[in-house]
Each structure stands twice: as C-alpha cells, then as structure tokens.
Design a protein around this motif. Structure first.
Motif, PDB file in Angstrom:
ATOM      1  N   LYS A   1       0.795  -1.257  -0.048  1.00 43.38           N
ATOM      2  CA  LYS A   1      -0.094  -0.207  -0.066  1.00 43.38           C
ATOM      3  C   LYS A   1       0.876   1.391   0.072  1.00 43.38           C
ATOM      4  CE  LYS A   1      -3.779  -2.365   2.511  1.00 43.38           C
ATOM      5  NZ  LYS A   1      -4.617  -2.491   3.915  1.00 43.38           N
ATOM      6  N   ALA A   2       2.020   1.192   0.707  1.00 42.03           N
ATOM      7  CA  ALA A   2       3.025   2.390   0.670  1.00 42.03           C
ATOM      8  C   ALA A   2       3.547   2.595  -0.502  1.00 42.03           C
ATOM      9  CB  ALA A   2       3.827   2.155   1.948  1.00 42.03           C
ATOM     10  N   VAL A   3       4.015   1.451  -1.183  1.00 45.82           N
ATOM     11  CA  VAL A   3       5.025   1.713  -2.326  1.00 45.82           C
ATOM     12  C   VAL A   3       4.241   1.842  -3.658  1.00 45.82           C
ATOM     13  CG1 VAL A   3       6.581   0.467  -3.891  1.00 45.82           C
ATOM     14  CG2 VAL A   3       6.671   0.679  -1.127  1.00 45.82           C
ATOM     15  N   ASN A   4       3.001   0.963  -3.911  1.00 46.41           N
ATOM     16  CA  ASN A   4       2.194   1.144  -4.998  1.00 46.41           C
ATOM     17  C   ASN A   4       0.940   1.119  -4.491  1.00 46.41           C
ATOM     18  OD1 ASN A   4       1.162   0.998  -7.496  1.00 46.41           O
ATOM     19  ND2 ASN A   4       2.449  -0.918  -8.204  1.00 46.41           N
ATOM     20  N   PRO A   5       0.359   2.297  -4.352  1.00 40.41           N
ATOM     21  CA  PRO A   5      -1.128   2.525  -3.721  1.00 40.41           C
ATOM     22  C   PRO A   5      -2.101   2.034  -4.946  1.00 40.41           C
ATOM     23  CG  PRO A   5      -0.001   4.458  -3.908  1.00 40.41           C
ATOM     24  CD  PRO A   5       1.141   3.444  -4.053  1.00 40.41           C
ATOM     25  N   ALA A   6      -1.565   2.570  -5.895  1.00 39.66           N
ATOM     26  CA  ALA A   6      -2.605   2.123  -7.245  1.00 39.66           C
ATOM     27  C   ALA A   6      -3.038   0.965  -7.396  1.00 39.66           C
ATOM     28  CB  ALA A   6      -2.160   3.051  -8.610  1.00 39.66           C
ATOM     29  N   LEU A   7      -1.755   0.074  -7.436  1.00 39.22           N
ATOM     30  CA  LEU A   7      -2.036  -1.340  -7.528  1.00 39.22           C
ATOM     31  C   LEU A   7      -2.735  -1.964  -6.349  1.00 39.22           C
ATOM     32  CD1 LEU A   7      -1.250  -4.117  -9.002  1.00 39.22           C
ATOM     33  CD2 LEU A   7       0.861  -4.186  -7.611  1.00 39.22           C
ATOM     34  N   ALA A   8      -2.614  -1.680  -5.236  1.00 39.86           N
ATOM     35  CA  ALA A   8      -3.348  -1.953  -4.042  1.00 39.86           C
ATOM     36  C   ALA A   8      -4.901  -1.661  -4.290  1.00 39.86           C
ATOM     37  CB  ALA A   8      -2.942  -1.537  -2.787  1.00 39.86           C
ATOM     38  N   GLN A   9      -5.239  -0.331  -4.757  1.00 38.49           N
ATOM     39  CA  GLN A   9      -6.761  -0.053  -4.990  1.00 38.49           C
ATOM     40  C   GLN A   9      -7.152  -1.059  -6.073  1.00 38.49           C
ATOM     41  OE1 GLN A   9      -8.486   1.811  -3.195  1.00 38.49           O
ATOM     42  NE2 GLN A   9      -9.979   1.536  -4.871  1.00 38.49           N
ATOM     43  N   PHE A  10      -6.245  -1.243  -6.880  1.00 38.14           N
ATOM     44  CA  PHE A  10      -6.874  -1.814  -8.062  1.00 38.14           C
ATOM     45  C   PHE A  10      -7.320  -3.337  -7.493  1.00 38.14           C
ATOM     46  CE2 PHE A  10      -5.906  -5.172 -11.463  1.00 38.14           C
ATOM     47  CZ  PHE A  10      -6.655  -4.550 -12.383  1.00 38.14           C
ATOM     48  N   GLN A  11      -6.324  -3.834  -6.865  1.00 40.13           N
ATOM     49  CA  GLN A  11      -6.758  -5.096  -6.483  1.00 40.13           C
ATOM     50  C   GLN A  11      -8.020  -5.227  -5.513  1.00 40.13           C
ATOM     51  OE1 GLN A  11      -3.634  -8.516  -6.342  1.00 40.13           O
ATOM     52  NE2 GLN A  11      -5.470  -8.037  -7.634  1.00 40.13           N
ATOM     53  N   GLN A  12      -8.108  -4.425  -4.801  1.00 38.64           N
ATOM     54  CA  GLN A  12      -9.477  -3.989  -3.949  1.00 38.64           C
ATOM     55  C   GLN A  12     -10.562  -4.011  -4.811  1.00 38.64           C
ATOM     56  OE1 GLN A  12      -8.695  -1.060  -1.112  1.00 38.64           O
ATOM     57  NE2 GLN A  12      -7.611  -2.041   0.287  1.00 38.64           N
ATOM     58  N   SER A  13     -10.586  -3.264  -6.027  1.00 46.35           N
ATOM     59  CA  SER A  13     -11.762  -2.992  -6.795  1.00 46.35           C
ATOM     60  C   SER A  13     -11.983  -4.085  -8.006  1.00 46.35           C
ATOM     61  CB  SER A  13     -11.652  -1.339  -7.255  1.00 46.35           C
ATOM     62  OG  SER A  13     -10.495  -1.386  -8.262  1.00 46.35           O
TER      63      SER A  13
END
Length: 533
Positions: A338-350
């Motif tokens: 979440k700290a390094v690639n928040p866009a990827l974390a958000q993608f995985q959640q959505s």
C-alpha cells in the motif's frame, strides 16, 4: 605454549588492539567471500549468454541461475572439508585457504572464455568454479566465527563477533557498488559484451588485501593451547558426528535456530527486493536504492545486538527476532504494498480476478504447461492476486478480470483486459509513501539483525573447542544453504499455487515458526560459557 602464557590467555584473552586486528582480518576476508558470492547472482543476466549455447536467452539465464544454486548445494561439503582441516591444522591456515580459493575462483569467472571459444567446456568450467566458490564459502564462516571468538574475552564476545555478522551485508553492498561504478564508466553495450568481467577481476585486489591481512594474524590462542596440551581432535568428523551429545547440539542448532535465521534473514534482505521489483513493479534501480538505505541502516544493528547479547544472553534475542519476523511478515509486506504502489493496492481491492479451469495442477513442482498454469504464472508476475475456481470439464480456461472474460491463455488479451480495468503497469514514484516504506523496511532489518547478530558468539560457545570449527560449519551451512537456499523457489511456487502475492511468505513463516518453537525448548543459554574447553 608455556603454562604461564596459557594462563594469561585464559585469564585475559587478547588485548583490545589485538582483538581489533583479529576482527578486521577475519571480516575483510569474509566480506570478500560474500562479495564474490553475490556478484555472480547480480551479474548472471549479463553473462549468461556467454557461457551457454546461443538461441534462447531465457534458457541461458535460467541455466546460469541453476549454476548459482550449485554454490548453495555444495556448501555443506565445504563445511565438512574445511571444518575437519580447521580443527586439525588450525583456524588461521584454514580460513586463509578459503579466502584464497574464493578469490581465485571468482577471478577465474572473469577470465573464462565464452561458449563460442571453448564450446561445452565453458559451462563445465563455470560449474567447477561455482563449486569451488561454494566449498570456500562453506568453510569460511565457521573459521572466522571461531577465530574471532577464541581471541575475545567472554564479556565482549557477542560484540566482537557482531562485526562478523555485518560482512554478508557489506559484501552485498560492495558487489552492488562496484557493479554500479563499472556501469557508469562503461557503456551499456560494452558492459554486456566484456564490462561485466571487471567486477569479477576486481576481486583480485580485494584478495591481495585480505590475504596480506590474514597472513599477519596469529593463530587462535585456544587452538595453540589445545595443541600444546595435545588436546586437539585426531578425527574431528568422528568426534562431531558420532558423539551423541554433540550431534544433539548440532541438531538443536540446525532445527531450533539456523533454519529460522536462514529464512528470516533471506526474507528481510532479499525477498523484499524481489517483492519491490516483481510484485510492486518498482524499477530495479529505484528498488536497489531503497534497499541500500535499509541495508546501511542495518549494519550497526548487528553489532548492537551482538553487544546486547553480552549483557542479557544470546538465545532469547535470536528467538525474539525470528519470532517477531514470523508474526509480522504478513502485515509488513501487506502495508509495504500500500505504501509503495497504492494504485496497485487499490486495483486489487476494486477488481476481482478469477481463474476458472479444470486443468490447474496442484503440485508445486509441476512445470508450467497447461493454459491454467500459464495464466497463474502470468498473473503472479504481474503482481496480482487471484482466485482459482473449478471449471467445466472439456471447456477452455476462462479468466475473469473485472467485468471482462478471456477464454484460454493469451498474454496480449490478458494485458489488454488488465489495462482496460485500470491496472497500473509500474509504480508511480511520486505516489510512494517514503516515510512508511522506510519504516517497514527498517522493521525488517531490525528483525534480521536480532536473529543474526548474536549467532556467531552463540555457535562458538555451544561446541567444545576440539571440534568447534566442524560442529559450527555443518549445521550453519545446511541451514543457510538448504533452508535459506530453497527460499527463492519455495516462495515463488507458493505465490503461484496460492494465488496470493503474499503467499510466498508462508514458507518463511512456517519454517521460521516451527524452528522458533523448537528453539525455545532445545536451545540453552551460552553467554558465560568458557570457550577454552
């Protein structure tokens, strides 16, 4: 050795000046050993095509990595060979031999003619050189740890050997620094052709320095006294492996400490780099710079925890470090994403990703052949978690990416579907939460230093002087070579088979957790043990 000198050594150990010389001499050589060992792994992508048949760069790279793995496999044999020699002939001569062997082998790689020149003799010689490197590394650690500890008074033994524990990190940093300097002065085209040889050849300079320093050192006072009193072992292997009490100690070290330390140290120092680059899609140059900061932060910690073990004991610092790592790996790596690639974390959640197929193999050791296996491997390499669902028999693989379904395995169709769903192909440097990232990396470094810092002193104090070199080297190299050496494969395989980018951590958690529990009952405290016995 006179009885008066023996009594003086027993009472006082080496002077602080002599102790500093001993620590520097042992550590410089061990840094060279690790520099040489890590250099191969970091440069394999450049020279793999030179030593293997042309036509398939991926196959050549994999073959070079397999050759790298040979160095881990052979390490226990090096422990046996040099351990026996060190307990019979002396500590100084033995670990002088290991550093010379490592340095010559590394320079040999830099001078080795290519496959085009020698044919199959080229990869054959490369394998021999890697075997010699593994043998040397297998004999180095036990000798250096024994040598330093036997020169040091009991109240400073953890502190002094803590410097030895920094050498793997120093060696890794040095290999990165020399490689980066060469790439600054040599063009990318020339580096790929011949420039990669320069860091290997540079080891000759380090070899000359470390050999000179080690030749000026005196033999361990403990070994000198044993030899004067005719107490050296005539058969160190027999006395190490055929004496029940010593075997139990070696097994306790292997399964109650070294297994955990091996996987924890690997995860904290190397798996995290793989996670940053392969999973979080941070460019390798950036990821290396972040890791270098964390590694530099970790260097004094090894000495600190070695010093602390002189005050409060070794066992529980090691076990607490391993235990905290096991308990926090999952949340640390999750938050790191979440700290390094928040866009990827958000993608995985959505965006939900489901792989529906009846042909997914369950074996971790199955080769990637079916469409399902290829799909899982593709998604793992993309840094994405997914769910596997049973498909209908006879029907093709169907992968659901958000609201889009892709039949069969088609890498381009997968990429198009991911991009359409908003998949970030690379980490956004401006979006990285650096304070949080470094805090998490520093936590990993603390756990690794706690686990590793007091280990040299602990090992030396656990085993009798007559078979100490052999008894330390064997469990250390089995644990580091097999438990730690298996970690890259097991972590990758678990991530693919579990469908979770964090699934690879379960290998370190399982091995480390079991080892910590065993260590609580099998290990004893050694802080005040007399190493002269």
């Amino acid at each position: 050795m006179s009885s008066e000198l023996a009594a003086n050594v027993r009472a006082h150990g080496a002077s602080k000046r002599e102790e500093a010389k001993v620590v520097v001499g042992a550590c410089v050589g061990t840094v060279l050993e690790w520099y040489d060992f890590f250099l191969y792994g970091s440069l394999a992508i450049f020279f793999s095509s030179h030593f293997f048949p042309a036509g398939n760069s991926t196959a050549s790279y994999l073959a070079s990595l397999a050759t790298f793995g040979i160095g881990f496999i052979i390490r226990p044999l090096g422990a046996v060979v040099f351990g026996r020699f060190g307990d019979k002939a002396g500590r100084k001569a033995t670990f002088l031999a290991t550093v010379v062997l490592m340095g010559i082998s590394t320079a040999g790689i830099g001078l080795l003619p290519s496959y085009e020149t020698l044919g199959w003799a080229s990869p054959a010689i490369l394998i021999v050189l890697r075997l010699l490197q593994g043998l040397a590394l297998g004999g180095e650690y036990g000798g250096a740890a024994t040598y330093i500890a036997e020169h040091t008074p009991s109240g400073r033994r953890g502190y002094a050997t803590g410097w030895l524990q920094t050498t793997a990190t120093f060696g890794f940093l040095l290999s990165l620094a020399v490689t980066q300097l060469c790439q600054l002065w040599i063009s990318a085209e020339d580096f790929a052709v011949w420039g990669w040889r320069v860091p290997f050849l540079a080891s000759v300079l380090l070899l000359a320095v470390s050999t000179y320093i080690r030749t000026t050192l005196s033999e361990s006072p403990v070994f000198q006294r044993m030899k004067a009193e005719n107490r050296t072992s005539s058969a160190p292997l027999r006395d190490s492996l055929m004496v029940g009490q010593n075997v139990r100690r070696m097994l306790a070290v292997l399964f109650g400490a070294q297994a955990a330390v091996g996987v924890v140290w690997y995860t904290c120092n190397f798996y995290v780099l793989y996670f940053l680059t392969s999973t979080l899609k941070v460019p390798s140059s950036q990821a290396y710079s972040y890791l270098v900061v964390a590694l530099v932060f970790s260097l004094p910690l090894y000495v600190f925890f070695g010093w602390l073990s002189d005050k409060v004991g070794r066992k529980w610092i090691v076990l607490i470090g391993c235990g905290m790592a096991v308990l926090t790996f999952m949340p640390i790596f999750s938050q790191l994403g979440k700290a390094v690639n928040p866009a990827l974390a958000q993608f995985q959640q959505s965006v939900t990703i489901r792989v529906a197929s009846s042909e997914c193999s369950d074996s971790m050791f199955a080769s990637t052949q079916t469409a399902c296996d290829k799909a899982r491997d593709f998604l793992t390499q993309a840094g994405l978690s997914y769910r596997v669902e049973p498909g209908l028999a006879g029907e093709p693989l169907v992968t659901h990416i958000g609201g889009k379904s892709v039949a069969g395995f088609d890498a381009k169709a997968y990429r198009d579907a991911l991009i359409a769903a908003g998949y970030p192909a690379a980490a956004d440097e401006a979006a990285i939460n650096r304070p949080m990232m470094y805090l998490l990396l520093f936590l990993l470094m603390i756990w690794g230093a706690m686990a590793y810092g007091p280990m040299s002193a602990y090992y030396v104090e656990l085993f009798p002087a007559a078979v100490r070199y052999t008894s330390i080297s064997i469990p250390y190299n089995i644990g580091a070579g097999y438990f730690g050496g298996l970690a890259p494969f097991m972590s990758t395989a678990l991530a693919v088979k579990s469908g979770s980018v964090l699934g690879g951590l379960w290998y370190a958690i399982a091995v480390g957790g079991i080892s910590v529990v065993l260590g609580m009952f099998l290990l004893k405290e050694t802080k005040d043990v007399d190493v002269n016995q």
